[in-house]
Scaffold this motif. Structure first.
Motif, PDB file in Angstrom:
ATOM      1  N   MET A 109       0.823  -1.199   0.000  1.00  0.00           N
ATOM      2  CA  MET A 109       0.000   0.000   0.000  1.00  0.00           C
ATOM      3  C   MET A 109       0.868   1.264   0.000  1.00  0.00           C
ATOM      4  O   MET A 109       2.001   1.269   0.499  1.00  0.00           O
ATOM      5  CB  MET A 109      -0.924   0.005   1.217  1.00  0.00           C
ATOM      6  N   GLU A 110       0.302   2.330  -0.535  1.00  0.00           N
ATOM      7  CA  GLU A 110       1.049   3.583  -0.604  1.00  0.00           C
ATOM      8  C   GLU A 110       1.330   4.171   0.783  1.00  0.00           C
ATOM      9  O   GLU A 110       2.223   5.007   0.933  1.00  0.00           O
ATOM     10  CB  GLU A 110       0.305   4.608  -1.462  1.00  0.00           C
ATOM     11  N   ASN A 111       0.574   3.752   1.807  1.00  0.00           N
ATOM     12  CA  ASN A 111       0.818   4.238   3.168  1.00  0.00           C
ATOM     13  C   ASN A 111       1.871   3.425   3.913  1.00  0.00           C
ATOM     14  O   ASN A 111       2.089   3.617   5.112  1.00  0.00           O
ATOM     15  CB  ASN A 111      -0.491   4.259   3.961  1.00  0.00           C
ATOM     16  N   GLY A 112       2.534   2.484   3.206  1.00  0.00           N
ATOM     17  CA  GLY A 112       3.596   1.696   3.806  1.00  0.00           C
ATOM     18  C   GLY A 112       3.163   0.348   4.349  1.00  0.00           C
ATOM     19  O   GLY A 112       4.006  -0.455   4.761  1.00  0.00           O
ATOM     20  N   TRP A 113       1.878   0.081   4.350  1.00  0.00           N
ATOM     21  CA  TRP A 113       1.385  -1.210   4.816  1.00  0.00           C
ATOM     22  C   TRP A 113       1.593  -2.277   3.758  1.00  0.00           C
ATOM     23  O   TRP A 113       1.617  -2.006   2.564  1.00  0.00           O
ATOM     24  CB  TRP A 113      -0.101  -1.137   5.151  1.00  0.00           C
ATOM     25  N   LEU A 114       1.719  -3.505   4.228  1.00  0.00           N
ATOM     26  CA  LEU A 114       1.745  -4.674   3.344  1.00  0.00           C
ATOM     27  C   LEU A 114       0.649  -5.619   3.819  1.00  0.00           C
ATOM     28  O   LEU A 114       0.685  -6.097   4.959  1.00  0.00           O
ATOM     29  CB  LEU A 114       3.110  -5.366   3.387  1.00  0.00           C
ATOM     30  N   ILE A 115      -0.343  -5.839   2.970  1.00  0.00           N
ATOM     31  CA  ILE A 115      -1.477  -6.677   3.336  1.00  0.00           C
ATOM     32  C   ILE A 115      -1.551  -7.857   2.365  1.00  0.00           C
ATOM     33  O   ILE A 115      -1.599  -7.666   1.144  1.00  0.00           O
ATOM     34  CB  ILE A 115      -2.802  -5.892   3.313  1.00  0.00           C
ATOM     35  N   ARG A 116      -1.534  -9.050   2.916  1.00  0.00           N
ATOM     36  CA  ARG A 116      -1.648 -10.265   2.104  1.00  0.00           C
ATOM     37  C   ARG A 116      -3.123 -10.663   2.000  1.00  0.00           C
ATOM     38  O   ARG A 116      -3.828 -10.771   2.994  1.00  0.00           O
ATOM     39  CB  ARG A 116      -0.837 -11.394   2.725  1.00  0.00           C
ATOM     40  N   HIS A 117      -3.577 -10.874   0.757  1.00  0.00           N
ATOM     41  CA  HIS A 117      -4.938 -11.330   0.512  1.00  0.00           C
ATOM     42  C   HIS A 117      -4.871 -12.737  -0.079  1.00  0.00           C
ATOM     43  O   HIS A 117      -4.314 -12.928  -1.160  1.00  0.00           O
ATOM     44  CB  HIS A 117      -5.663 -10.390  -0.453  1.00  0.00           C
ATOM     45  N   SER A 118      -5.425 -13.695   0.652  1.00  0.00           N
ATOM     46  CA  SER A 118      -5.438 -15.082   0.191  1.00  0.00           C
ATOM     47  C   SER A 118      -6.879 -15.466  -0.130  1.00  0.00           C
ATOM     48  O   SER A 118      -7.763 -15.387   0.740  1.00  0.00           O
ATOM     49  CB  SER A 118      -4.876 -16.017   1.270  1.00  0.00           C
ATOM     50  N   PHE A 119      -7.100 -15.869  -1.367  1.00  0.00           N
ATOM     51  CA  PHE A 119      -8.445 -16.214  -1.817  1.00  0.00           C
ATOM     52  C   PHE A 119      -8.633 -17.717  -1.653  1.00  0.00           C
ATOM     53  O   PHE A 119      -8.065 -18.523  -2.385  1.00  0.00           O
ATOM     54  CB  PHE A 119      -8.635 -15.766  -3.264  1.00  0.00           C
ATOM     55  N   ASP A 120      -9.424 -18.073  -0.662  1.00  0.00           N
ATOM     56  CA  ASP A 120      -9.609 -19.466  -0.294  1.00  0.00           C
ATOM     57  C   ASP A 120     -10.759 -20.067  -1.110  1.00  0.00           C
ATOM     58  O   ASP A 120     -11.311 -19.420  -2.003  1.00  0.00           O
ATOM     59  CB  ASP A 120      -9.895 -19.569   1.207  1.00  0.00           C
TER      60      ASP A 120
END
Length: 274
Positions: free
Chosen positions: A39-50
């Motif tokens: 993310m542009e705000n410095g976050w890293l978010i993992r999205h796993s599609f189950d």
């Protein structure tokens, strides 16, 4: 006009849109995939599609690191490799997330909508003016991100003026149609031509982003009934996909977050001479 309100609650709007709607079919193309979103705000978010319609998101970097939640999501594909993903945040009050993901360019936009409380909704419009606040109490945040590689400036989707001046008719079903006039960078006017809101019209706050050639993200926030719309508009295919969200009724306890899709017809375009 009779001396009584004609405004429609979001739950009633959803019921009116539902029969024979022109929504895109949900897809499971992303099932089994994991997308790391920087993310542009410095976050890293993992999205796993189950399997099924389950999505697990996990904060790997940034505020709330370690948080991991399973949500129920929907996904549509407006063009090959370009998806509209949507879910209600189960652990936050009256909040939804829409992810507009372009796997062809490995970038995306997250739209976080929060519906106002009863107290915020009941605040007089003139008091908002006196306090220098927006007339709408619906809060929308936009976060750009890249997929798989660290975010760098300019790699997200960009604000656009390409819809401004266009007048477009949208047919959501055989019995629901609207007209939009995109006035300027901040406002658009809508009117219901046919359906549960027939005869109603207003001018509301809006936002525009360009996703691809002749493909746009359009978001609006209404000021009378707390409502947000998040729509992808494809002016090549003349088709839309997205959602509308608001409270199901007047008790402010339950969200109605329903899919919408329409066939689009460009009526005309105005180019102002200034």
């Amino acid at each position: 006009m009779e001396n009584k309100t004609e405004w429609v609650q979001v739950g009633d709007l959803a019921a009116g849109f539902a029969p024979d709607s022109n929504i895109l079919e949900y897809v499971n193309d992303l099932e089994g995939k994991t997308l790391d979103c920087f993310m542009e705000n410095g976050w890293l978010i993992r999205h796993s599609f189950d399997s099924g319609n389950r999505l697990t998101w996990e904060i790997l970097e940034g505020k709330g690191v370690g948080e991991k939640v399973i949500e129920s999501y929907t996904a549509t594909c407006i063009r090959e490799g370009i998806y509209f993903i949507d879910f209600i945040k189960s652990q936050e009050k009256a909040t939804t997330v829409s992810l507009i993901i372009n796997l062809n360019t490995n970038n995306g936009t997250a739209v976080i909508n929060r519906m106002p409380s009863k107290e915020e909704t009941m605040r007089p419009a003139y008091q908002s003016v006196l306090d220098g606040d927006l007339l709408t109490a619906v809060d929308s945040a936009f976060v750009q991100f890249t997929i798989g590689t660290a975010y760098t400036e300019g790699r997200g989707h960009h604000i656009t003026d390409e819809l401004i001046g266009k007048r477009v008719q949208y047919t959501y079903s055989p019995h629901e149609s609207y007209e939009h006039v995109y006035l300027n960078q901040n406002y658009y006017t809508w009117q219901c031509l046919n359906g549960v809101e027939k005869g109603l019209a207003d001018t509301d706050l809006c936002h525009y982003y360009k996703i691809d050639e002749a493909l746009y993200l359009f978001v609006w926030r209404e000021k009378i009934i707390p409502t947000a719309g998040v729509i992808m508009i494809d002016l090549k295919r003349l088709k839309t996909t997205g959602k509308i969200v608001g409270y199901d009724g007047t008790d402010f306890k339950k969200l109605n977050n329903f899919p919408v899709g329409a066939y689009a017809k460009l009526l005309n375009e105005t180019n102002h001479i200034i």
